[in-house]
Scaffold this active site. Structure first.
Site, short mmCIF file in Angstrom:
data_model
loop_
_atom_site.label_atom_id
_atom_site.label_comp_id
_atom_site.label_asym_id
_atom_site.label_seq_id
_atom_site.Cartn_x
_atom_site.Cartn_y
_atom_site.Cartn_z
N LEU A 88 0.84 -1.20 0.00
CA LEU A 88 0.00 0.00 0.00
C LEU A 88 0.87 1.25 0.00
O LEU A 88 0.58 2.23 -0.69
CB LEU A 88 -0.94 -0.01 1.22
N GLU A 138 26.34 13.43 13.14
CA GLU A 138 25.69 12.11 13.17
C GLU A 138 25.60 11.37 11.82
O GLU A 138 24.62 10.67 11.57
CB GLU A 138 24.29 12.20 13.80
N ARG A 164 3.76 6.03 5.82
CA ARG A 164 5.00 5.97 6.56
C ARG A 164 5.02 4.80 7.56
O ARG A 164 4.10 4.65 8.35
CB ARG A 164 5.11 7.30 7.27
N CYS A 165 6.07 4.00 7.51
CA CYS A 165 6.20 2.88 8.44
C CYS A 165 7.49 2.99 9.21
O CYS A 165 8.44 3.59 8.74
CB CYS A 165 6.21 1.56 7.67
N TRP A 201 10.79 3.71 21.81
CA TRP A 201 10.77 3.47 20.38
C TRP A 201 11.19 2.05 20.01
O TRP A 201 11.63 1.79 18.89
CB TRP A 201 11.61 4.54 19.65
N HIS A 251 11.05 21.80 10.46
CA HIS A 251 10.19 20.91 9.67
C HIS A 251 9.68 21.58 8.41
O HIS A 251 9.14 20.93 7.53
CB HIS A 251 9.04 20.38 10.52
N CYS A 284 15.04 21.18 16.18
CA CYS A 284 15.24 19.72 16.15
C CYS A 284 16.47 19.43 15.29
O CYS A 284 17.09 20.34 14.74
CB CYS A 284 14.00 19.01 15.62
N1 GLN Z 1 20.28 14.39 18.09
C1 GLN Z 1 19.19 14.00 17.27
C2 GLN Z 1 19.28 14.66 15.91
O1 GLN Z 1 19.69 15.77 15.85
C3 GLN Z 1 17.86 14.33 17.88
C4 GLN Z 1 16.72 13.88 17.01
C5 GLN Z 1 15.35 14.13 17.57
O2 GLN Z 1 15.16 14.92 18.43
N2 GLN Z 1 14.37 13.43 17.07
O3 GLN Z 1 18.93 14.10 14.90
ZN ZN Z 2 13.87 16.85 18.17
#
Ligand code: GLN
Ligand code: ZN
Length: 756
Positions: free
Chosen positions: A18, A485, A516-517, A562, A695, A727
Site C-alpha cells: 500500500l 551524526e 510511513r512505516c 521506540w 520541519h 530539532c
Molecule cells: N540528536 C538527534 C538529531 O539531531 C535528535 C533527534 C530528535 O530529536 N528526534 O537528529
Molecule cells: Zn527533536
C-alpha cells in the site's frame, strides 16, 4: 456460537504494497485505478488470511488508504471548509497531506501508540451528511470473498474526544449534531443483511473521562441499540482498563463488550458485573501491540480465571486491540536468528494463536498440526525462560550493585564551574545534533552492509563528512559544535545495534502514519554495552576543531519507547539496564575529552500512561533512569538533553527533576507561551528554545529570528538562554540548512550587540 474475534488487521501489506502504491499515485506515476486495485487485492488477501486461520469475527472497514479517523470524517461529512470544493481522492489526500494552497489537517499520536491519526476539525456551522460508500463497498467485497464481516467504525464519543473545534469550543457540544448520523448509519447498515455485527471502537473509555463523556455513554448506546433489532453492537475498548464505562455500558442493550486484558489489568474487576449483565465478553488476551509469542499456558490460566465469573458461552477470545500495531508476518524474516525468531509472533501468527487459544479453551479437537503448534509454543517459551541470551547475571549484578543514582553537585554549583571552564557566551549558539543525511551517506552505509566497501573506507567517508560539517559550522560562526551524526541511520537503531539484548527484523514494519512505516528494534534480553559506541567519532570530531564538540547520545527512556520491549520483566527494569549502558558511554566520552554531552530524550513524553493513576510511577522511574544515565558525568561535564515537543504544562516539574544542565526544546511553532511555563515554575537550568521550525523548508530571515530572540528575552534572562534550531537537521537539505543557520548566527550577533 463464534469463539474468536480479531479487532482489526493491519492494512499496509506484508511487503508494504500500500505504501508503494500510494507513493506512486502521489507522484503521478500511476492512476487511481491502479491504487484501488492494490487496495482491493490487499483487503481480499487479508480477509483470506483471517479466514484460513479460523477466525470467526473478521472486520471490514478496518482498511484505510491513509487513516481511519480521516475515513470517519469523510463518512460523517466533517470536511473542513478549505477542502469543500475538492472531490474524491483529491479531497481525501489534500485533507491528509495538504495541497498546493491548503495546509493539511493536524496529525497526532493515537493514544499511547506510535500510530498517528488525522485530527478531525469541527465547526458548529458545519452541515454533516452521512456517506456510507466505503463501508458498503467493503462489506460487499468481503461477502464476495465468502466472509460475513463485522463492520468496524470509530465510536461517536471517541471521535468527538479526539476532535478539535476550529472556534476553540468543546467538541462534545456538537454531540447532538453528530449522533443523528450514527443513528442513520445503524438504520442503513441494517438493510445490508439479516444479521449484522457492528463493532464500535471507543478507546477513549480507557482514559480518565470527565463526567460529560461518562454521562453521554448511556443515551448514546441506548439510542443506537434501539434502532434495528438485526444489528448487534459490540463496543470495543483497548490500551487500558475501561471500568467506569463498563459500569454504564452493562446497563445498555449492547450485545458485546470488548476489554483489553493485556494492558488493562483492572478490567478483571469488572467481570462480576459483566456476568450479571449476560453480555458477551470479547476478551482481549492476545497482545496486539507487541511481537512476542503468546504464552498459551498463561493465557489459558487467565481465561479460566475469567470463566470463573463469566459463563464460558459468553466469552470470545480476541486480540487486545487492532493488530495494526504489530508487523505483518514472520515469513520474510529469513535472516533472523532462528532462536530469536522462535520467540516472536507478528500479526499473521497472532491470528493462529487466537484461533488455537479458542480451540484449547473450548476443548475442541486439535488437528495434528495444531497439536504440534501447541508443543512448539511450550518449548520455545521454555527455552526463553532459561536462555543465557536473555538472562545475563553480570547485568543483573550491576543493577543490584548500583549505588549512584545522580550526579555530584547541585546545578547552581555545576553551572558556575562549567561556564568558567567552557567559556561560552550568553545566547550561545548550537544545533541539535544531526546534519543532512545525504544520498552519499546512505550509499556508503548500504555498500558497507553489502560488503562492497571495507570498514576503513566507510570510516573515511564518515570522517570526511564530519570534516565538512565542522568546516561549515566554523565558517558559520556557531559556538558549540556537533559532529553531524552521519554514522547513524536512526537515533535508536544506532545504539540498539551495538548493545546486547537488542534484535532487529528485516521486515518488521509497522504503520506510523499514512504511507510511513517504522521498523522498531526489539529488546529481548538483558541490555549491556560491550564497548564504547560513539567515542571514536566524537573524539575524531573534537580533534578537528578548537571549539567545543558536543557528544551525542540517545537517552534510555527514548530507546525504550521506540522499541518493542520484552514483557517478562517490568519496562522500568529494562529502562534501568539501558541507563546503565548509557552511563558508561557518558563516562567514556568525558574521559576522552568531550566536555558537553547531549542525551536526547525525544520520546520521553511518548511513554506517558493513559491513566493518571499510572503517571506518577512512570515519571518516577523515567526520571530516575535519565539521571542514572548521566550520573557518571563530572561536575565539569555539561549535560544537555533535547525533547521534540512543546507541551510541557503537565510535565514541567518532571523535566526539571531530570536535572540536565541545558535542555533544548521545540518552541518555534508554539511561541513564547511555553517559556512562561518555565518561568512560572522558577525553572533554573539553561534552556535552548528552538528559534525556528526545521520541519518547514522555508529559510527564516534574520529579522524574524531577531524578533524571536527578543521575544524570548522578554520572558527569560539572557544568561539562561541558548539559541538553536528546534530539532535535528537530518531530514533537511544543505540548501536550507546553510542559510538558516547563517541567519540564526547573524541574528544572535545583532541581538548581542543591541543588549551589551
Ligand atoms: N540528536 C538527534 C538529531 O539531531 C535528535 C533527534 C530528535 O530529536 N528526534 O537528529
Ligand atoms: Zn527533536
Amino acid at each position: 456460537m463464534p469463539k474468536n474475534y480479531i479487532t482489526g488487521f493491519p492494512r499496509i501489506g506484508e511487503q508494504r504494497e500500500l505504501k508503494k502504491a500510494l507513493e506512486s499515485f502521489w507522484s503521478k506515476k500511476s492512476d487511481q485505478n491502479a491504487l484501488e486495485a492494490v487496495a482491493k487485492e490487499l483487503r481480499q488477501r487479508h480477509w483470506n488470511y483471517q479466514k484460513k486461520a479460523g477466525i470467526d469475527f473478521i472486520s471490514c472497514n478496518d482498511f484505510s488508504l491513509y487513516d481511519n479517523l480521516l475515513d470517519t470524517s469523510i463518512m460523517l461529512g466533517a470536511i473542513p471548509k478549505r477542502f469543500k470544493e475538492l472531490k474524491g481522492l483529491e479531497q481525501y489526500f489534500a485533507m491528509a497531506r495538504g495541497s498546493e494552497n491548503e495546509a493539511a489537517m493536524e496529525m497526532t499520536k493515537w493514544f499511547n501508540t506510535n500510530y498517528h491519526y488525522i485530527v478531525p476539525e469541527l465547526s458548529p456551522e458545519d452541515d454533516y451528511k452521512l456517506n456510507l460508500t466505503k463501508i458498503k463497498n467493503e462489506y460487499q467485497e468481503a461477502k464476495a470473498c465468502g466472509i460475513l464481516p463485522k463492520i468496524n467504525i470509530i465510536g461517536p464519543l471517541t471521535y468527538l474526544g479526539l476532535s478539535k473545534r476550529v472556534d476553540g469550543g468543546d467538541p462534545y457540544a456538537l454531540y447532538h449534531k453528530l449522533i443523528p448520523l450514527y443513528e442513520e448509519l445503524v438504520r442503513e447498515i441494517a438493510k445490508l443483511d439479516t444479521d449484522i455485527t457492528l463493532q464500535i471502537d471507543e478507546p477513549i473509555f480507557a482514559k480518565d473521562n470527565n463526567t460529560t463523556v461518562l454521562s453521554l455513554i448511556k443515551p448514546t448506546y441506548d439510542t443506537l441499540c434501539d434502532i434495528a433489532s438485526n444489528v448487534k453492537i459490540a463496543v470495543v475498548t483497548y490500551f487500558d482498563h475501561a471500568c467506569e464505562a463498563t459500569d454504564i455500558l452493562i446497563h445498555t442493550p449492547i450485545w458485546a463488550l470488548g476489554l483489553d486484558f493485556v494492558y488493562g489489568e483492572k478490567n478483571f474487576a469488572s467481570l462480576d458485573k459483566i456476568a450479571d449483565s449476560k453480555k458477551v465478553l470479547i476478551a482481549g488476551v492476545v497482545d496486539g501491540r507487541n511481537i512476542w509469542k503468546n504464552d498459551f499456558q498463561l493465557t489459558l490460566a487467565q481465561l479460566d480465571k475469567i470463566a470463573q465469573t463469566v459463563s464460558k458461552e459468553s466469552i470470545m477470545i480476541a486480540s487486545s486491540c487492532s493488530l495494526l500495531h504489530t508487523p505483518f508476518t514472520l515469513k520474510y524474516e529469513t535472516k533472523m536468528d532462528q532462536e530469536l525468531k522462535s520467540w516472536l509472533s507478528y500479526a499473521i501468527e497472532k491470528l493462529s494463536e487466537t484461533a488455537l487459544l479458542s480451540k484449547l479453551f473450548f476443548n475442541q479437537t486439535l488437528s495434528e498440526q495444531e497439536q504440534k503448534h501447541v508443543q512448539e509454543n511450550k518449548e520455545a517459551l521454555q527455552r526463553k525462560r532459561t536462555s543465557s541470551r536473555i538472562h545475563n547475571a553480570t547485568v543483573q549484578q550491576s543493577i543490584k550493585a548500583l549505588q549512584k543514582f545522580e550526579r555530584e553537585g547541585k546545578f547552581e554549583e555545576r553551572i558556575k564551574r562549567q561556564r568558567e571552564l567552557l567559556g561560552y557566551k550568553d545566547l550561545a549558539t548550537t544545533t541539535i545534533g544531526s546534519f543532512p543525511q545525504t544520498q552519499e551517506l546512505r550509499e556508503a552505509r548500504k555498500n558497507l552492509k553489502q560488503g562492497t566497501i571495507t570498514h576503513e573506507q566507510y570510516k573515511d567517508a564518515m570522517k570526511n563528512y564530519i570534516d565538512y560539517c565542522i568546516a561549515f559550522q566554523e565558517e558559520c560562526g556557531l559556538e558549540v559544535l556537533v559532529h553531524g551524526e552521519p554514522e547513524r541511520n536512526d537515533m535508536v537503531e544506532y545504539f540498539g545495534e551495538q548493545l546486547n539484548g537488542f534484535g532487529f527484523s528485516q521486515n518488521g514494519w509497522v504503520q506510523s502514519y499514512g504511507s510511513r512505516c517504522v521498523k522498531p528494534p526489539f529488546i529481548y534480553g538483558d541490555v549491556s554495552r560491550e564497548k564504547a559506541m560513539t567515542v571514536e567519532w566524537s573524539r575524531y570530531a573534537q580533534s578537528r576543531t578548537q571549539k567545543i564538540m558536543k557528544g551525542m547520545l540517545t537517552g534510555p527512556v527514548t530507546i525504550l519507547n521506540w522499541s518493542f520491549v520484552r514483557n517478562d520483566i517490568p519496562r522500568s527494569e529494562v529502562s534501568k539496564q539501558i541507563a546503565l549502558a548509557i552511563n558508561k558511554e557518558v563516562d567514556d566520552l568525558q574521559k576522552n575529552g568531550i566536555k558537553i554531552i547531549q542525551v536526547d530524550e525525544a520520546a520521553f513524553k511518548e511513554g506517558y500512561p493513559l491513566r493518571k493513576e499510572n503517571i506518577a510511577a512512570y515519571e518516577s522511574w523515567a526520571t530516575r533512569d535519565f539521571k542514572i544515565a548521566v550520573s557518571s558525568a563530572n561536575k565539569e561535564t555539561q549535560i544537555h538533553t533535547h525533547m521534540c515537543y512543546s507541551e510541557f504544562n503537565d510535565i514541567i516539574t518532571t523535566i526539571e527533576a531530570m536535572d540536565a544542565d541545558v535542555i533544548s526544546i521545540e518552541t518555534a511553532r508554539s511561541g513564547n507561551e511555553l517559556l512562561r511555563i518555565f518561568k512560572n515554575v522558577g525553572y533554573k537550568q539553561e534552556i535552548g528554545p528552538g528559534i525556528y521550525d526545521i520541519h518547514s523548508p522555508r529559510v527564516p530571515s534574520v529579522e524574524e529570528m531577531v524578533a524571536q530572540i527578543n521575544a524570548l528575552l522578554e520572558v527569560l534572562p539572557k544568561e539562561q538562554l541558548w539559541i538553536n534550531p528546534d530539532c535535528g537537521l537530518k531530514t533537511r537539505k544543505w540548501e536550507e540548512v546553510k542559510p538558516s543557520l547563517k541567519n540564526m548566527v547573524t541574528a544572535v550577533n545583532i541581538v548581542r550587540s543591541s543588549i551589551n
